[in-house]
Structure formats: structure tokens, C-alpha cells
Write a protein that holds these residues in place. Structure first.
Motif, short mmCIF file in Angstrom:
data_model
loop_
_atom_site.label_atom_id
_atom_site.label_comp_id
_atom_site.label_asym_id
_atom_site.label_seq_id
_atom_site.Cartn_x
_atom_site.Cartn_y
_atom_site.Cartn_z
N UNK A 168 0.84 -1.19 0.00
CA UNK A 168 0.00 0.00 0.00
C UNK A 168 0.88 1.24 0.00
N UNK A 169 0.63 2.13 -0.94
CA UNK A 169 1.41 3.36 -1.06
C UNK A 169 0.54 4.55 -0.74
N UNK A 170 1.19 5.65 -0.38
CA UNK A 170 0.46 6.86 -0.09
C UNK A 170 -0.19 7.38 -1.35
N UNK A 171 -1.32 8.08 -1.19
CA UNK A 171 -2.05 8.56 -2.36
C UNK A 171 -1.24 9.55 -3.16
N UNK A 172 -0.50 10.42 -2.51
CA UNK A 172 0.29 11.38 -3.25
C UNK A 172 1.42 10.69 -3.99
N UNK A 173 2.00 9.64 -3.39
CA UNK A 173 3.09 8.95 -4.05
C UNK A 173 2.65 8.24 -5.31
N UNK A 174 1.38 7.80 -5.37
CA UNK A 174 0.92 7.12 -6.56
C UNK A 174 0.92 8.04 -7.77
N UNK A 175 0.59 9.32 -7.58
CA UNK A 175 0.67 10.25 -8.70
C UNK A 175 2.12 10.51 -9.09
N UNK A 176 3.02 10.55 -8.12
CA UNK A 176 4.43 10.70 -8.44
C UNK A 176 4.94 9.48 -9.19
N UNK A 177 4.47 8.29 -8.81
CA UNK A 177 4.85 7.09 -9.54
C UNK A 177 4.30 7.11 -10.96
N UNK A 178 3.11 7.61 -11.14
CA UNK A 178 2.55 7.71 -12.48
C UNK A 178 3.38 8.61 -13.36
N UNK A 179 3.79 9.76 -12.84
CA UNK A 179 4.63 10.67 -13.61
C UNK A 179 5.99 10.04 -13.90
N UNK A 180 6.56 9.36 -12.91
CA UNK A 180 7.86 8.72 -13.13
C UNK A 180 7.76 7.59 -14.16
N UNK A 181 6.65 6.84 -14.15
CA UNK A 181 6.49 5.78 -15.14
C UNK A 181 6.36 6.34 -16.55
N UNK A 182 5.65 7.46 -16.70
CA UNK A 182 5.55 8.09 -18.02
C UNK A 182 6.91 8.61 -18.48
N UNK A 183 7.68 9.18 -17.55
CA UNK A 183 9.00 9.67 -17.91
C UNK A 183 9.91 8.52 -18.33
N UNK A 184 9.83 7.41 -17.61
CA UNK A 184 10.62 6.23 -17.98
C UNK A 184 10.20 5.70 -19.35
N UNK A 185 8.92 5.76 -19.63
CA UNK A 185 8.42 5.28 -20.91
C UNK A 185 8.88 6.16 -22.05
N UNK A 186 8.97 7.45 -21.83
CA UNK A 186 9.45 8.36 -22.87
C UNK A 186 10.95 8.21 -23.10
N UNK A 187 11.70 7.95 -22.05
CA UNK A 187 13.15 7.88 -22.17
C UNK A 187 13.64 6.53 -22.64
N UNK A 188 12.79 5.51 -22.61
CA UNK A 188 13.23 4.18 -23.01
C UNK A 188 13.52 4.14 -24.50
N UNK A 189 14.74 3.74 -24.93
CA UNK A 189 15.03 3.69 -26.37
C UNK A 189 14.33 2.55 -27.08
N UNK A 190 13.95 1.49 -26.35
CA UNK A 190 13.28 0.36 -26.97
C UNK A 190 11.78 0.55 -27.08
N UNK A 191 11.25 1.56 -26.40
CA UNK A 191 9.81 1.80 -26.43
C UNK A 191 9.47 2.67 -27.62
N UNK A 192 8.44 2.33 -28.37
CA UNK A 192 8.09 3.18 -29.52
C UNK A 192 7.69 4.58 -29.14
N UNK A 193 7.30 4.79 -27.87
CA UNK A 193 6.96 6.14 -27.45
C UNK A 193 8.18 6.96 -27.14
N UNK A 194 9.30 6.29 -26.86
CA UNK A 194 10.49 7.02 -26.48
C UNK A 194 11.49 7.18 -27.59
#
Length: 739
Positions: free
Chosen positions: A179-205
Motif C-alpha cells: 500500500x502506497x500513499x495517495x500522493x506517491x501514486x501520482x508521483x509514480x505515475x509521472x515517473x512511469x511516463x518519464x521512464x516510458x518516454x526515455x526508453x530507447x526500446x519503447x516506440x513512445x520514447x
């Protein structure tokens, strides 16, 4: 529910049994910190451009159980979710049917029934030999997200409808998620999107071409990923039952030396042992027993005998799943790659739990034998179509007759008012409040939840079941019934949840006409839900979810709902519920909302293409600030397409400051693109790169109003940065916001 006792075998009612043929019915029924917060009001955005979202025990008799038709094809059923466009508002049931990738279908599928999985140790060991380190749950998880074939569901009035995008969500009962804090879940969402954009193997990145985003108004893949992660909730909560298990799959393998005793022990663990759900989750739910047969090492005759014993002891909610224990490799002739799980939470993406631990020189997904894939799909379909759906329909019918009908009647309303004002039937008002309970006496203020067997919790579960069965008329009326009860008990998270889901149910109901009065009522519900989530509960993720769902569903209804959709997207940005990437994504969605507002009956006025172009330019600026010139280039291309109506014959804006801002932005996008790749920009020669001029027949047809069209990256402009500080005296600016 089935219970593994040693006495007489417990058999489910006839209409509940998977193997018993059903009688055909003859009745016909019709705080991530905001690094670059854009101005949200349209006037402010314009000035910036000019200057720079319990169950009780099963007590129904056989006569109370719903009868399901054995021939659903004789009825008129629909194949998928209808999209409600402006052209279909006159007859909502005649709308176009969308595929599973549609935003509306994605929202519906996110609220799927949850099925828990609890496997024995020997079963998990067998599956790990196949390359799935997470055990049996990891093996079947992707196959439940889209059940093969058409699933027929009956609503509260007995009408049947077929769905081809129905699915369930398998969760692991063997280990509770952190169980994570509610505020941390939004931070995790932003971090996951950033990781997805920076990934060279991901078509989004990787390198993105602007032409990949010119199929307007197709939703960008990055925003779909954001929406999936936002709706992928891992941890169940007391105020809603969408993540409470509807059923559980108890699994053993043919290697087990004491199979029946193991099944009883696993059942006891999920009922009263260490795998029991929290107190606010009712322990009584459907149990489904599975025997996994090892095709490579065990005898099918012995497994069949054991399977027959299981059916005699535990009823007909059983299945024999035949799998091979050998690991499949790519070189096998009958190898088949498993699909990737669609509903991965941000924490799963960040921790890498979704990545397989076996490297087979593929794109990261393991392989299975084709026979295993076929067997798993057949198992999932039988589980859902013959056990989970009838069980949920039965529960909704029983709760509707025993609880909801009494609350809707005159006597139920009278008793509700009596408890509210005089305290009849539950003690005095002052004594209830002083003892820690709500006005109804059922809400525990100390722990913040209702017990699962009280009427308020049963009705919420009934409404959620109806919503997951896509009976949105019944769910909306039940949520409406609960709003005053939760407000009187000061159960604020419950209060926010029913307002949110009541608005969503009304927007999803294809027969609910989106009149202005109804849109105003929906907006009021969304406003109440957002206020309760943010102010009274400090629950930012659910506030973002409510605003996002309202934005997307109001946009899909069209008409006057488009303005409200854009307003809720701006509210999410204004409250700081999204980070830097979310700001850019929501700016694109606001642009898409305004762009979908077309003139009425060919009249020139009434569209919002200028506003759409303005927000697309703002999105390009945000993408550039985030260091992603490819997405900024795509947003600028879309902005110029939307602004084509106000450009002159030379393709120039009638507003000089607007033209200067766009030219500066275009130049900065081009500079950032080549600087990020270490390329030199020459005025005479433009280096060859994936973002060359896109003069093709397809893009020319889409941008036929721009005869002067140039590449945003390969054509330099002789202008400097973003310092645009002069006043604009051009009278043409008066028409910029007028549409």
C-alpha cells in the motif's frame, strides 16, 4: 458459493451449474510539483501567447435465480461498445461500434470483475518450469483481460446483450500488494511516463514522426498509456468494491499427493486464514476449483478420476486444465507468444515486475505452446461465461429484491427520514453520533468504513456489480439512492465515490440523452466528487480519476458536453494533479475536445478550431520545455492544420505576434532536435533524418488548405527565441477567441 465439507457434497443450484443446460426464456423485453504550469483560462493563454480527473450468505432459492438463455444468438445483441457521436444522438442505439482500443471501451474495461488466484506450491513450481517466475497467476493474467468470443450478459429487466470486449482482472491472493500513499501514486505515475518516454526500446520514447500523429483526432499512444496506468489500481479500498474479489480460483496440480485435503486447506486460507481479505471485504464470494494436469509427465486417466472426485465434493464450479510442463522456446513449431498485460500499474512498471526473467532473444515476452494457449483461453471463457457472470447476475437480482426495492419504496424513504431527524429504529441522534457511528448507526467513524453486511455497503456492492455487468441504468439509480445516506453519515469518501460513479453511469448509458439539464446535473456531481476527494479526503488520485473520466465521457457525448469536458481537464491542471508530462498530455486533450466541436449544419460559426489550435500550440511549447522536440513538432503540425481556416493565401496568420510566436517555436523545435543528436544545422544543406519533409499524398490531402506547408524541423527560420514583449494592436486579434 461452494464449501468443501466432509459431509454431503454441496451442489450449486441448477441455473448456477456450468454443465446443466439452461432453459430458454420465452419472455421478450424491449502533487507532483508543476514545473511549467500553463495559464488555464483562455484569455490568460492568449495573453501568454502574445507575450511569450457484503454480500450476505447465498440465500436465494432456485426460483429466485435468474434463468439464462442457452441460445443467445436468437436475440439482437451488439458486438461491442457503441460510440456516441453527435450524428447518433437522435437514436443512441444506432451508433457506431468501436474496437477495444477506443477510449470509451478502455474506460469500461478498466472496471472489470476481479478474480483472485490462489495456487498450491506444486502448481507454482510446475508453472515456474515454463519460465513464469510469478507462478500460476502470472501465467493466466494476460488472458483474462479480453475473454475470447462474445459474452452474453442479462440486465435487471431480463434483456440480453453480447459484448466482445468483456474481461476480468486476475489478482494474486497469495501476496497482498504494497500500500502506497495517495500522493506517491501520482508521483509514480509521472515517473512511469518519464521512464516510458526515455526508453530507447519503447516506440513512445524513440524517434517519432509528426506524420504518426496527423491522423487526428486519434488519441496518442502515450495518453492511452497514462489512462491505463491511472485506472490500474492495485490496492482495494473500502469505499468502492471494484477491486474486491468477485470470485477466487483455487488451483492444485496433478503432482499433489493429497489433492482434496489441499483444496480444503486453500479454501480455509482464503476464508478465515492468512489469505483472508480485510474486514471491509466480505469473505463470501464464489470459489472455483482448478486441477492442472501435466501433459508431459502425468497420466490423464488418473487426473480425470481426480477431477471427477473434485466435482463430487465441491460442486460443478471446477475445471481440468491440461498444460505442458516443458518450457517453450521460439524455435518450436507450435510456439506462441503470450500477450502483454494491459493493466500494469505505475509501481509495476517502475519495479520491473512485469518483465520476464527468461531472455529468449525476443522482444521481452515469453512463449507458450499453442496447445497451452488454447487450453487457457477455454478455461478463462468457461470461468467467466458459466460461473462469474451468472453469479454476479444472481447477486444483483437478490440484492435488488431484498434491499434496494425496500429502500426505493415509501416505507423505506419514511424510515430513512425517521433515522435522519428523529433517530427511530437506531437510537437517538445524539447517542449515535457520540458513540462513533453515523446518523444511520452503520458507519464506523473511528475506522472510516461500513461493515460489509450493512445495507449501505450491500447497495454499493450491488451498484458496482451492475456497473461491471454494464447495466448502467440500474447502477446510476442505485448510486443516486445512496448519495443522501452517505452525506448524512458524513462518510465523505463514500459520498465522493457515489457522485463520481453516478455521473459516469449516466454518461455511459446510451439511452440517456445528453440534454443541457442533464449535463448540468452531471457537472454538479463531478464538482461534488472532486471537492470531497480533494478537500475532505485529501485523495488526489481519485480526484484525478473522476476529472479524467468526466472529461473523456463528456467529450464522447459531443454537443454541449464538449465545453464541460475541456473545463474539467483545465481543473485537473489547475489543481496540480498532473505533473509536467501530464500537463502536456492534458493540453493535447483539451485541443482534441475543442477540435471535435464542428459547425452545425454547415454554418461557419459554432466550431472551436481556433481554441483547439491555441491549446495545441501550448502543448508544443510544453513538450519542447520537456526536451522532446518530436512530440512538440507533432503538436505544431496539428496546430497549423487547425489554424488553416484563418490563414491567408500565403499561409500566414493575420496576427503578427501569433505568427512570430509560432515561427520562434518552430525554430526552437528544430534547434533542439538537432542539438540533441549532435548534428550541425546548415542553411544550405539540411541533414537527412527521420523527420524530413512529409510531402506525401496522404498528408497533402489532410493539409490541403496549406499549399505552402514546410517541415517543422528541416526548414530554418530567421527569428530568435521566445522574447515577444510587444503589444498587439492588430484588430484581427479580436476574432482570435471568437468562434
Amino acid at each position: 458459493m461452494t464449501s468443501p465439507g466432509d459431509a454431503a457434497p454441496v451442489r450449486p443450484p441448477p441455473s448456477f451449474s456450468p454443465g446443466v443446460p439452461r432453459v430458454a426464456s420465452k419472455t421478450r423485453y424491449p502533487n507532483q510539483r508543476r514545473d511549467s504550469s500553463p495559464a488555464l483560462d483562455s484569455d490568460l493563454v492568449e495573453s501568454r501567447i502574445a507575450s511569450s480527473p457484503p454480500q450476505p450468505p447465498l440465500s436465494a432459492t432456485a426460483a429466485e435465480l435468474p434463468i439464462r438463455s442457452a441460445s443467445p444468438y436468437a436475440r439482437s445483441v451488439r458486438s461491442s461498445t457503441p460510440q456516441l457521436t453527435r450524428s447518433s444522438l437522435g437514436s443512441p442505439t444506432d451508433g457506431r461500434f468501436d474496437g477495444p482500443d477506443d477510449i470509451r471501451s478502455l474506460i469500461i474495461r478498466s472496471f472489470s470483475p476481479v478474480v483472485g488466484v490462489y495456487a498450491s506450491v506444486d502448481t507454482d513450481e510446475l508453472v515456474r518450469q515454463k519460465g513464469f517466475q510469478g507462478g500460476f497467476w502470472e501465467l493466466i493474467r494476460p488472458f483474462g483481460e479480453n475473454v475470447p468470443g462474445k459474452i452474453v450478459v442479462r440486465d435487471s429487466v431480463g434483456a440480453s446483450r453480447g459484448w466482445e470486449d468483456f474481461g476480468v482482472r486476475f489478482v494474486d491472493l497469495g501476496g497482498h500488494p504494497e500500500t502506497s500513499e495517495s500522493q506517491n501514486s501520482l508521483s509514480q505515475l509521472e515517473a512511469a511516463l518519464e521512464k516510458q518516454l526515455e526508453s530507447p526500446d519503447n516506440p513512445l520514447g524513440g524517434v517519432l514522426r509528426p506524420k504518426d500523429f496527423l491522423s487526428f483526432p486519434t488519441t496518442s499512444p502515450l495518453y492511452k498509456s497514462f489512462l491505463r496506468q491511472l485506472l490500474s489500481v492495485e490496492t482495494p479500498t473500502p469505499h468502492e468494491t471494484f477491486r474486491h474479489p468477485v470470485a477466487s480460483v483455487i488451483v492444485i496440480s496433478s503432482r499433489n499427493t493429497s489433492p482434496l485435503e489441499t483444496l480444503r486447506r486453500l479454501y480455509a486460507d482464503t476464508s478465515s486464514g492468512d489469505r483472508r481479505q480485510p474486514e471491509w471485504v466480505h469473505p463470501e464470494y464464489l470459489r472455483y476449483y482448478v486441477l492442472v494436469h501435466d501433459e508431459d509427465r502425468d497420466d490423464i486417466t488418473e487426473s480425470t478420476k481426480l477431477y471427477d472426485q473434485m466435482k463430487r465434493h465441491f460442486g460443478l464450479h471446477c475445471h481440468l486444465l491440461r498444460l505442458r510442463s516443458n518450457q517453450c522456446v521460439v524455435t518450436d513449431d507450435d510456439s506462441c507468444q503470450i500477450p502483454e498485460s494491459e493493466w500494469l500499474s505505475p509501481s509495476e512498471r517502475l519495479s520491473g515486475r512485469s518483465e520476464p526473467l527468461v531472455d529468449l532473444d525476443t522482444d521481452g515476452l515469453p512463449y507458450l505452446f499453442e496447445s497451452d494457449v488454447t487450453a487457457i483461453k477455454a478455461f478463462v471463457r468457461e470461468l467467466v461465461a458459466q460461473s462469474v457472470i451468472p453469479y454476479m447476475e444472481n447477486r444483483v437480482t437478490v440484492w435488488n429484491d431484498q434491499v434496494a426495492s425496500r429502500r426505493r419504496g415509501i416505507s423505506g424513504r419514511f424510515m430513512s427520514m425517521s433515522r435522519r431527524w428523529a433517530g427511530f429504529g437506531s437510537g437517538s441522534r445524539s447517542s449515535l453520533i457520540g458513540s462513533g457511528g453515523g446518523i444511520s448507526g452503520n458507519f464506523d467513524l473511528n475506522h472510516g468504513y461500513y461493515k460489509p453486511d450493512v445495507p449501505e455497503a450491500v447497495l454499493r456492492k450491488m451498484a458496482d456489480f451492475a456497473f461491471m455487468l454494464r447495466d448502467w441504468k440500474l447502477s446510476a439509480s442505485t448510486y443516486e439512492l445512496l448519495r443522501s445516506d452517505y452525506a448524512n453519515d458524513k462518510a465523505w469518501k463514500y459520498h465522493a465515490g457515489v457522485h463520481e460513479m453516478c455521473a459516469v453511469s449516466m454518461l455511459l448509458n446510451p439511452l440517456a440523452m445528453p440534454g443541457k439539464t442533464k449535463i448540468d446535473d452531471i457537472n454538479q456531481m463531478v464538482e461534488t466528487a472532486c471537492y470531497s476527494y480533494m478537500t475532505r479526503c485529501s485523495d488526489a488520485p481519485n480526484a484525478l480519476r473522476s476529472l479524467t473520466l468526466a472529461m473523456e465521457l463528456l467529450k464522447s457525448r459531443g454537443g454541449s458536453g464538449i465545453e464541460s469536458a475541456a473545463k474539467w481537464a483545465m481543473r485537473a491542471m489547475d489543481l496540480g494533479l498532473v505533473g509536467s508530462i501530464g500537463q502536456a498530455l492534458f493540453s493535447e486533450r483539451i485541443s482534441a475536445c475543442y477540435a471535435s466541436r464542428n459547425p452545425i449544419h454547415g454554418v461557419k460559426w459554432g466550431s472551436r478550431h481556433r481554441k483547439a489550435g491555441m491549446w495545441s500550440v501550448l502543448a508544443a511549447d510544453l513538450w519542447l520545455r520537456l526536451g522532446n522536440p518530436s512530440l512538440a513538432s507533432a503538436a505544431l503540425e496539428e496546430a497549423e492544420r487547425l489554424y488553416a481556416d484563418i490563414m491567408d493565401s500565403n499561409g500566414l496568420f493575420p496576427m503578427p505576434d501569433m505568427q512570430t510566436f509560432v515561427d520562434n517555436l518552430r525554430h526552437s523545435v528544430r534547434m533542439s532536435y538537432f542539438e540533441a543528436r549532435g548534428l550541425d544545422i546548415g542553411e544550405d544543406t539540411a541533414p537527412a533524418d527521420p523527420l524530413e519533409t512529409l510531402e506525401t499524398e496522404e498528408t497533402s490531402e489532410k493539409l490541403n488548405k496549406r499549399n505552402h506547408r514546410k517541415s517543422l524541423i528541416n526548414n530554418p527560420v530567421e527569428t530568435g527565441g521566445f522574447n515577444i514583449g510587444q503589444e498587439d494592436d492588430n484588430p484581427a486579434n479580436d476574432d482570435f477567441e471568437r468562434a
